[in-house]
Design a protein around this motif. Sequence first.
Motif, PDB file in Angstrom:
ATOM      1  N   ASN A 252       0.888  -1.123  -0.061  1.00 19.54           N
ATOM      2  CA  ASN A 252      -0.080  -0.058  -0.108  1.00 19.54           C
ATOM      3  C   ASN A 252       0.807   1.262  -0.011  1.00 19.54           C
ATOM      4  O   ASN A 252       0.529   2.225  -0.602  1.00 19.54           O
ATOM      5  N   PHE A 253       2.021   1.142   0.946  1.00 14.45           N
ATOM      6  CA  PHE A 253       2.885   2.384   0.674  1.00 14.45           C
ATOM      7  C   PHE A 253       3.377   2.716  -0.503  1.00 14.45           C
ATOM      8  O   PHE A 253       3.331   3.540  -0.963  1.00 14.45           O
ATOM      9  N   LEU A 254       3.835   1.428  -1.188  1.00  5.86           N
ATOM     10  CA  LEU A 254       4.561   1.625  -2.531  1.00  5.86           C
ATOM     11  C   LEU A 254       3.492   2.308  -3.453  1.00  5.86           C
ATOM     12  O   LEU A 254       3.683   3.044  -4.397  1.00  5.86           O
ATOM     13  N   ALA A 255       2.389   1.822  -3.477  1.00  6.89           N
ATOM     14  CA  ALA A 255       1.379   2.191  -4.464  1.00  6.89           C
ATOM     15  C   ALA A 255       1.110   3.838  -4.436  1.00  6.89           C
ATOM     16  O   ALA A 255       0.832   4.494  -5.074  1.00  6.89           O
ATOM     17  N   PHE A 256       0.860   4.001  -3.000  1.00  9.49           N
ATOM     18  CA  PHE A 256       0.690   5.528  -2.718  1.00  9.49           C
ATOM     19  C   PHE A 256       1.548   6.332  -3.257  1.00  9.49           C
ATOM     20  O   PHE A 256       1.786   7.418  -3.741  1.00  9.49           O
ATOM     21  N   GLU A 257       3.096   5.925  -2.724  1.00 11.53           N
ATOM     22  CA  GLU A 257       4.091   6.720  -3.429  1.00 11.53           C
ATOM     23  C   GLU A 257       4.376   6.726  -4.848  1.00 11.53           C
ATOM     24  O   GLU A 257       4.783   7.925  -5.294  1.00 11.53           O
ATOM     25  N   ARG A 258       3.987   5.746  -5.556  1.00 12.43           N
ATOM     26  CA  ARG A 258       3.985   5.602  -6.912  1.00 12.43           C
ATOM     27  C   ARG A 258       2.904   6.682  -7.614  1.00 12.43           C
ATOM     28  O   ARG A 258       3.151   7.469  -8.482  1.00 12.43           O
ATOM     29  N   LEU A 259       1.686   6.441  -6.952  1.00  4.30           N
ATOM     30  CA  LEU A 259       0.812   7.435  -7.273  1.00  4.30           C
ATOM     31  C   LEU A 259       0.984   8.840  -7.266  1.00  4.30           C
ATOM     32  O   LEU A 259       0.673   9.822  -7.971  1.00  4.30           O
ATOM     33  N   LYS A 281      -6.721   7.761  10.770  1.00  4.93           N
ATOM     34  CA  LYS A 281      -7.871   7.590  11.665  1.00  4.93           C
ATOM     35  C   LYS A 281      -7.206   7.203  13.231  1.00  4.93           C
ATOM     36  O   LYS A 281      -6.342   6.667  13.348  1.00  4.93           O
ATOM     37  N   SER A 282      -8.225   7.420  14.329  1.00  7.08           N
ATOM     38  CA  SER A 282      -7.770   7.019  15.625  1.00  7.08           C
ATOM     39  C   SER A 282      -7.939   5.455  15.806  1.00  7.08           C
ATOM     40  O   SER A 282      -8.505   4.801  15.101  1.00  7.08           O
ATOM     41  N   TYR A 283      -7.242   5.161  16.920  1.00  7.09           N
ATOM     42  CA  TYR A 283      -7.045   3.809  17.241  1.00  7.09           C
ATOM     43  C   TYR A 283      -8.597   2.729  17.144  1.00  7.09           C
ATOM     44  O   TYR A 283      -8.331   1.763  16.737  1.00  7.09           O
ATOM     45  N   LYS A 288      -6.964  -3.490  10.482  1.00  8.69           N
ATOM     46  CA  LYS A 288      -5.722  -3.827  10.609  1.00  8.69           C
ATOM     47  C   LYS A 288      -4.886  -3.465   9.138  1.00  8.69           C
ATOM     48  O   LYS A 288      -3.700  -3.405   8.971  1.00  8.69           O
ATOM     49  N   ASP A 289      -5.614  -3.060   8.080  1.00 12.37           N
ATOM     50  CA  ASP A 289      -5.162  -2.570   6.922  1.00 12.37           C
ATOM     51  C   ASP A 289      -4.800  -0.845   7.021  1.00 12.37           C
ATOM     52  O   ASP A 289      -4.285  -0.521   5.875  1.00 12.37           O
ATOM     53  N   ASP A 290      -5.316  -0.140   7.907  1.00 11.40           N
ATOM     54  CA  ASP A 290      -5.258   1.205   7.959  1.00 11.40           C
ATOM     55  C   ASP A 290      -3.641   1.640   8.626  1.00 11.40           C
ATOM     56  O   ASP A 290      -3.361   0.936   9.247  1.00 11.40           O
ATOM     57  N   TYR A 291      -3.173   2.802   8.049  1.00  8.81           N
ATOM     58  CA  TYR A 291      -2.206   3.256   8.506  1.00  8.81           C
ATOM     59  C   TYR A 291      -2.090   3.557  10.083  1.00  8.81           C
ATOM     60  O   TYR A 291      -3.058   4.180  10.415  1.00  8.81           O
ATOM     61  N   ALA A 292      -1.125   3.374  10.834  1.00  7.94           N
ATOM     62  CA  ALA A 292      -1.088   3.880  12.165  1.00  7.94           C
ATOM     63  C   ALA A 292      -0.310   5.142  12.213  1.00  7.94           C
ATOM     64  O   ALA A 292       0.019   5.544  11.082  1.00  7.94           O
ATOM     65  N   CYS A 293      -0.250   5.682  13.403  1.00  7.38           N
ATOM     66  CA  CYS A 293       0.492   7.147  13.437  1.00  7.38           C
ATOM     67  C   CYS A 293       1.762   7.120  12.705  1.00  7.38           C
ATOM     68  O   CYS A 293       2.110   8.159  12.094  1.00  7.38           O
ATOM     69  N   GLU A 294       2.453   6.212  13.317  1.00 10.25           N
ATOM     70  CA  GLU A 294       4.120   6.275  12.609  1.00 10.25           C
ATOM     71  C   GLU A 294       4.078   5.992  11.092  1.00 10.25           C
ATOM     72  O   GLU A 294       4.874   6.584  10.437  1.00 10.25           O
ATOM     73  N   ASP A 295       3.040   5.115  10.749  1.00  8.89           N
ATOM     74  CA  ASP A 295       3.049   5.116   9.231  1.00  8.89           C
ATOM     75  C   ASP A 295       2.865   6.630   8.591  1.00  8.89           C
ATOM     76  O   ASP A 295       3.495   6.935   7.284  1.00  8.89           O
ATOM     77  N   PHE A 296       1.988   7.493   9.307  1.00  6.54           N
ATOM     78  CA  PHE A 296       1.635   8.751   8.637  1.00  6.54           C
ATOM     79  C   PHE A 296       2.701   9.762   8.718  1.00  6.54           C
ATOM     80  O   PHE A 296       3.226  10.398   7.752  1.00  6.54           O
ATOM     81  N   LEU A 297       3.620   9.447   9.671  1.00  9.46           N
ATOM     82  CA  LEU A 297       4.887  10.379   9.891  1.00  9.46           C
ATOM     83  C   LEU A 297       6.033  10.029   8.711  1.00  9.46           C
ATOM     84  O   LEU A 297       6.502  10.840   7.926  1.00  9.46           O
ATOM     85  N   VAL A 298       5.913   8.511   8.571  1.00 12.17           N
ATOM     86  CA  VAL A 298       6.727   8.213   7.371  1.00 12.17           C
ATOM     87  C   VAL A 298       6.089   8.939   5.888  1.00 12.17           C
ATOM     88  O   VAL A 298       7.086   9.408   5.273  1.00 12.17           O
ATOM     89  N   LEU A 299       4.798   8.768   5.862  1.00 11.32           N
ATOM     90  CA  LEU A 299       4.380   9.250   4.620  1.00 11.32           C
ATOM     91  C   LEU A 299       4.469  10.798   4.366  1.00 11.32           C
ATOM     92  O   LEU A 299       4.798  11.154   3.384  1.00 11.32           O
TER      93      LEU A 299
END
Length: 345
Positions: A252-259, A281-283, A288-299
């Motif tokens: 999913n990360f890779l698809a978002f980055e390419r888009l 989204k909050s906890y 399980k498929d949604d991004y966590a807070c750390e994932d958004f910082l990376v994005l």
Amino acid sequence: SAELCLLPALAALLPPLPGSGGPGPAEVGLGALPAELRAAVRALVGELDSLFTALGLREESFAVGALSRVVADELASYTSARNRRRTATNKASVIFVDRTLDLAGAVGHHGDNLAEKILSVLPKLPGHKTDVMVNMVELTALQTTDETCSIIAPGCLAQPNDPAAKALWESFMNLKQKEAVMEARRHLVEAASRENLPIKMSMGRVTPEQLSSYIQLFRNNLKALENHCGLLQLVLATVQTLKHPQTSKWDNFLAFERLLLQTIGESEMPSVLNQLLPMIKSYNERTKDDYACEDFLVLLIYIYSVIGEIKGGKELDTAEEKVKRALVKAICDEPELSPLLQKIT
């Protein structure tokens, strides 16, 4: 001459200097850094000198970035290094590069590489930085659903005494994931055939379940296990990576980055942030498929690194404020903060 690309610096390690009258980035010396970072730089320089001594190198250093320049200067003036350069016979060019100059490279999810996925999703082998733990329970008669089971010692990726395992790891690094997984199946079938195990070769797409069924053939044959233990560890690492929930998130990360890279010329920064906003989204709202807070910082790091010059204005301020509020709320709603979020907050 050999080129060693050394990437020592992270954003948190090079805070801005206080006041407008301080030295500019080009003038920063070791004394201008915090005490903890000074000690880290000296330790790095000592380790580099030990490495170059073992290799018999007489290096010529180049630096790209402020912290890299500090490291290169320290290495140049290091007493032991000066003595070594007088007698060493092998020449090398050493290029120090600040990772702050390429944060997109550090946080991006690059291509279709099985080795990178294995190293990213499986837990680290205790005491090691570059190897992972491979759960070996599948090769035993032990019945447990506990993925962190510690009764059986873990396997790992480093298999220097197994030629088949070394060849397979090369495939993981150099081939696309689909081809690398097919190589894993081929090696496993060849090993089973040599041990006269009742293996049925099947064509078509390779699945984790298929690889697991082949691995099961070795379980009750101690001689076959001993002969092919290294190979089995790599195939188990493949199975566990393909089944890992983080792997689908990687895609999913890779698809978002390419888009993002495809639309970056057409989309302004506020538009990109507004697309990101509903995904925060909050906890209690996350699956399980949604991004966590750390994932958004990376994005966010990736977005701001690749988007180039950003045009300021009210629209951007509004979009950024919405993302900040959503991210802060998500972090505050976490029942337990990860070590990374604890460090940041």
